[in-house]
Design a protein around this motif. Sequence first.
Motif, mmCIF file in Angstrom:
data_model
loop_
_atom_site.group_PDB
_atom_site.id
_atom_site.type_symbol
_atom_site.label_atom_id
_atom_site.label_comp_id
_atom_site.label_asym_id
_atom_site.label_seq_id
_atom_site.Cartn_x
_atom_site.Cartn_y
_atom_site.Cartn_z
ATOM 1 N N THR A 182 0.826 -1.211 0.000
ATOM 2 C CA THR A 182 0.000 0.000 0.000
ATOM 3 C C THR A 182 0.862 1.263 0.000
ATOM 4 O O THR A 182 0.451 2.296 -0.539
ATOM 5 N N ILE A 183 2.049 1.198 0.580
ATOM 6 C CA ILE A 183 2.955 2.355 0.562
ATOM 7 C C ILE A 183 3.325 2.693 -0.878
ATOM 8 O O ILE A 183 3.347 3.859 -1.280
ATOM 9 N N LYS A 184 3.593 1.659 -1.662
ATOM 10 C CA LYS A 184 3.920 1.843 -3.073
ATOM 11 C C LYS A 184 2.704 2.360 -3.836
ATOM 12 O O LYS A 184 2.832 3.192 -4.747
ATOM 13 N N THR A 185 1.527 1.874 -3.471
ATOM 14 C CA THR A 185 0.286 2.324 -4.115
ATOM 15 C C THR A 185 0.086 3.824 -3.904
ATOM 16 O O THR A 185 -0.273 4.557 -4.836
ATOM 17 N N PHE A 186 0.320 4.290 -2.682
ATOM 18 C CA PHE A 186 0.167 5.718 -2.365
ATOM 19 C C PHE A 186 1.159 6.549 -3.172
ATOM 20 O O PHE A 186 0.799 7.585 -3.754
ATOM 21 N N ARG A 187 2.393 6.100 -3.234
ATOM 22 C CA ARG A 187 3.423 6.807 -3.992
ATOM 23 C C ARG A 187 3.032 6.899 -5.469
ATOM 24 O O ARG A 187 3.146 7.960 -6.098
ATOM 25 N N LYS A 188 2.537 5.777 -6.020
ATOM 26 C CA LYS A 188 2.142 5.735 -7.428
ATOM 27 C C LYS A 188 0.950 6.657 -7.696
ATOM 28 O O LYS A 188 0.914 7.368 -8.717
ATOM 29 N N GLU A 189 -0.009 6.667 -6.770
ATOM 30 C CA GLU A 189 -1.188 7.514 -6.977
ATOM 31 C C GLU A 189 -0.821 8.992 -6.967
ATOM 32 O O GLU A 189 -1.319 9.772 -7.784
ATOM 33 N N MET A 190 0.053 9.392 -6.060
ATOM 34 C CA MET A 190 0.465 10.801 -6.020
ATOM 35 C C MET A 190 1.206 11.189 -7.300
ATOM 36 O O MET A 190 1.061 12.302 -7.809
ATOM 37 N N LYS A 191 1.985 10.262 -7.833
ATOM 38 C CA LYS A 191 2.685 10.516 -9.097
ATOM 39 C C LYS A 191 1.686 10.709 -10.231
ATOM 40 O O LYS A 191 1.819 11.623 -11.065
ATOM 41 N N GLU A 192 0.642 9.884 -10.241
ATOM 42 C CA GLU A 192 -0.378 9.992 -11.281
ATOM 43 C C GLU A 192 -1.185 11.282 -11.143
ATOM 44 O O GLU A 192 -1.558 11.901 -12.152
ATOM 45 N N VAL A 193 -1.444 11.710 -9.907
ATOM 46 C CA VAL A 193 -2.158 12.969 -9.679
ATOM 47 C C VAL A 193 -1.363 14.134 -10.261
ATOM 48 O O VAL A 193 -1.917 15.013 -10.939
ATOM 49 N N ILE A 194 -0.066 14.141 -10.014
ATOM 50 C CA ILE A 194 0.797 15.213 -10.540
ATOM 51 C C ILE A 194 0.792 15.209 -12.063
ATOM 52 O O ILE A 194 0.711 16.261 -12.708
ATOM 53 N N GLU A 195 0.857 14.017 -12.661
ATOM 54 C CA GLU A 195 0.837 13.921 -14.125
ATOM 55 C C GLU A 195 -0.480 14.439 -14.689
ATOM 56 O O GLU A 195 -0.495 15.151 -15.700
ATOM 57 N N GLN A 196 -1.593 14.096 -14.050
ATOM 58 C CA GLN A 196 -2.895 14.568 -14.523
ATOM 59 C C GLN A 196 -3.048 16.070 -14.308
ATOM 60 O O GLN A 196 -3.649 16.773 -15.121
ATOM 61 N N TRP A 197 -2.501 16.574 -13.218
ATOM 62 C CA TRP A 197 -2.562 18.012 -12.940
ATOM 63 C C TRP A 197 -1.761 18.790 -13.982
ATOM 64 O O TRP A 197 -2.159 19.877 -14.399
ATOM 65 N N GLY A 198 -0.645 18.204 -14.401
ATOM 66 C CA GLY A 198 0.097 18.765 -15.526
ATOM 67 C C GLY A 198 1.207 19.741 -15.200
ATOM 68 O O GLY A 198 1.853 20.258 -16.110
#
Length: 362
Positions: A182-198
């Motif tokens: 789950t720690i890796k999942t959280f890290r991955k989700e934050m990375k995806e949020v930043i990519e979507q935010w642009g």
Amino acid sequence: MELHDATTKKRMLRKKGFITHLPVEVDQTNSVIQHIALFYGDKELAEMSSVIAESDFYSKIAESWDIAGLTDVQKRKVVKKIVVPRCYGSGAERIAEEELSKIPFLKDWVPAGESESIDNPSEEDAVDAARQVYSKKTAIEKVKELKDDKKLKWSYADIIHHMQLLALAREGIRRVEAVVPTIKTFRKEMKEVIEQWGLPQDGELAWATMSGFEVHFRPVYTDKIQFRVPKSKEERRRRIQLSARHVTPRLHNNEVKLGLQANLVHSVDASLAHMVVAKAEYPVIAVHDAFAVHANNVQDLRIDFAQCLVAVHMMGKPLQNFRSDVLGEPRPEGELSWDETSANTIAILREVEGTNFLDMIG
């Protein structure tokens, strides 16, 4: 002072009716892990991090890790120094340099199978150590970069020790994320949020919290400016050089990536602290996720804290509302189990609510 007031002068006997006013610290256990467990409805992690069952998260990770020459207590400290910054977004290099290098018992530590010291190690020795964590080409480049860094002023022996700590950090991250994906999942989700935010250069990441304040996260570059000024009023002709940092409007993309996880978790901690202090009908001191109260209020604080934690995650839904504020996704409405993750989180919180259990140190 308390001992002086609480006892008789000659025989140090306890005085009847003495009331202590010393605060007792009550600290949240594994706060970042607990929040991540509730973000994703991970019951196993909630049990490991003392949300719904008494446990020692760091010892569980450390017990199966054989680190040469370290005791169980020392291994636990190493694990904690890896887990916390990793949950906040740090990589192995930052953990090795800013966390592990500051642990006294690791100052002279060497991995199993390696000699304790090499007299006057060479560049080749440093490259060999670097190859434990990098490819040959990268190892050569990294050793040169560290050796040429005028701020560090590292010898080849220093570089070798850094590479050993870096290998330790990488192995720790691997072990932690294998046990707690789950720690890796959280890290991955934050990375995806930043990519979507642009990463728009004129934008900022902003989100509201349940306690009513807003977080505005926009790290920017600073330019170094140097200028000369008189040394003093008496010695105006003598000049000294000063340096200052000038804040620019340029968004610091890398700092956004490194800091978002920590800022989101800290905003949840801050909201929780606001609510606990507002709810408490007794004197309370709050410092981040730690509190202090009089001894007779410790149990009241534990109950209030557990109830506020339930409220923050059940009604506040921090991760989902964060995504709504930043990415414009639909708001989560009510307590309906709109997906499996939310249902699991609510089930964990119902268990906390029913028992008022939440392991805190104090």
